[in-house]
Design a protein around this motif. Structure first.
Motif, PDB file in Angstrom:
ATOM      1  N   THR A 178       6.700  -8.463   5.400  1.00 22.66           N
ATOM      2  CA  THR A 178       7.515  -8.441   6.695  1.00 22.66           C
ATOM      3  C   THR A 178       8.369  -9.168   6.933  1.00 22.66           C
ATOM      4  O   THR A 178       9.844  -9.341   6.952  1.00 22.66           O
ATOM      5  CB  THR A 178       7.118  -7.342   7.772  1.00 22.66           C
ATOM      6  N   ALA A 211       6.060  -0.271   3.617  1.00 28.75           N
ATOM      7  CA  ALA A 211       6.020  -1.540   2.876  1.00 28.75           C
ATOM      8  C   ALA A 211       6.672  -1.434   1.652  1.00 28.75           C
ATOM      9  O   ALA A 211       7.730  -2.597   1.126  1.00 28.75           O
ATOM     10  CB  ALA A 211       4.447  -2.097   2.402  1.00 28.75           C
ATOM     11  N   MET A 214      10.447  -0.625   1.832  1.00 27.25           N
ATOM     12  CA  MET A 214      11.314  -2.283   2.082  1.00 27.25           C
ATOM     13  C   MET A 214      10.955  -2.792   1.216  1.00 27.25           C
ATOM     14  O   MET A 214      12.434  -3.923   0.863  1.00 27.25           O
ATOM     15  CB  MET A 214      10.268  -2.960   3.225  1.00 27.25           C
TER      16      MET A 214
END
Length: 243
Positions: A178, A211, A214
């Protein structure tokens, strides 16, 4: 074959009840090759590898067969990171290689020191220490190690830009990815290898699904999934923006 393996290992059932992410590889790339022992096996897109390739490998443990084999095959350079006593002892017994350098740092979203906990003896299939797993307080050995952000770690290794990034960091991958996505640190990376640790106590499959989403928004595509369905190879197909 994917359906058979999923049924045999219970992965498909776990996915249906929300306990395990389950992704199909969209297309089998001809250049995807596997390297390393059964325990330390990873895949990589060989068409993107050369002598000039630089790999940053976080979480070495006591098996660097993957790193050794890709160096032997492509002549590339590897910078490795692992500060745990078990790994340091293992690395100290190896013959030094001019193409493999290791550094005693862990990876996190901040620079500093953090306590890591080894798993209890009852967890037979889990041997690596973690700062993010919710192990019982009196179940394991504890030790403090130095941590660096991805940017700081690569600067420490005098390797600010890497082509391949491998993360086997026992639950730290969620905050590290992130932070790296928001800071733009993944922009030079063409291949990303990640073991997701949503199976550790205190972590959740939702974190892995978020995740992966993303990374897909950043322009990475899932090119390979390991036999345990926790190890992933992402290859960059475009440059995008994280949500």
């Amino acid at each position: 074959m994917n359906v058979y393996r999923a049924l045999r290992r219970g992965t498909l059932f776990k996915a249906l009840v929300g306990h395990e992410p389950f992704l199909w590889v969209k297309r089998r790339r001809p250049g995807i090759l596997e390297f390393g022992s059964r325990y330390g096996r990873w895949a990589i897109d060989a068409t993107r590898m050369s002598e000039s390739t630089v790999i940053a490998s976080f979480g070495l443990g006591d098996d660097v067969s993957f790193e050794d084999e890709v160096i032997a095959r492509f002549g590339c350079r590897v910078v490795g990171f692992d500060p745990t006593p078990r790994s340091l002892k293992y690395l100290a017994q190896r013959v030094p290689s001019p193409r493999f350098n290791s550094h005693a740092y862990a990876l996190a979203a901040n620079d500093g020191h953090m306590e890591m906990v080894a798993p209890p003896a009852s967890v037979a299939d889990q041997v690596s220490a973690s700062a993010f797993a919710a192990y019982e307080e009196d179940s394991s050995d504890r030790f403090t190690v130095p941590w660096l952000t991805l940017s700081s770690a690569l600067a420490h290794a005098a390797t600010p830009v890497v082509d391949v990034l491998k993360l086997d960091i026992e639950g730290a991958e969620y905050e590290v990815l992130t932070q790296a996505a928001r800071a733009g640190w993944l922009e030079p990376v063409s291949q990303l290898l990640v073991e997701f640790h949503h199976f550790l106590p205190g972590l959740h499959p939702r974190q892995t699904r978020d995740a992966i989403r993303m990374l897909q928004e950043l322009g990475f595509e899932v090119a390979w999934v390991g036999r345990t369905k926790h190890e992933y190879l992402f290859v960059r197909t475009r440059h995008g923006r994280a949500a």
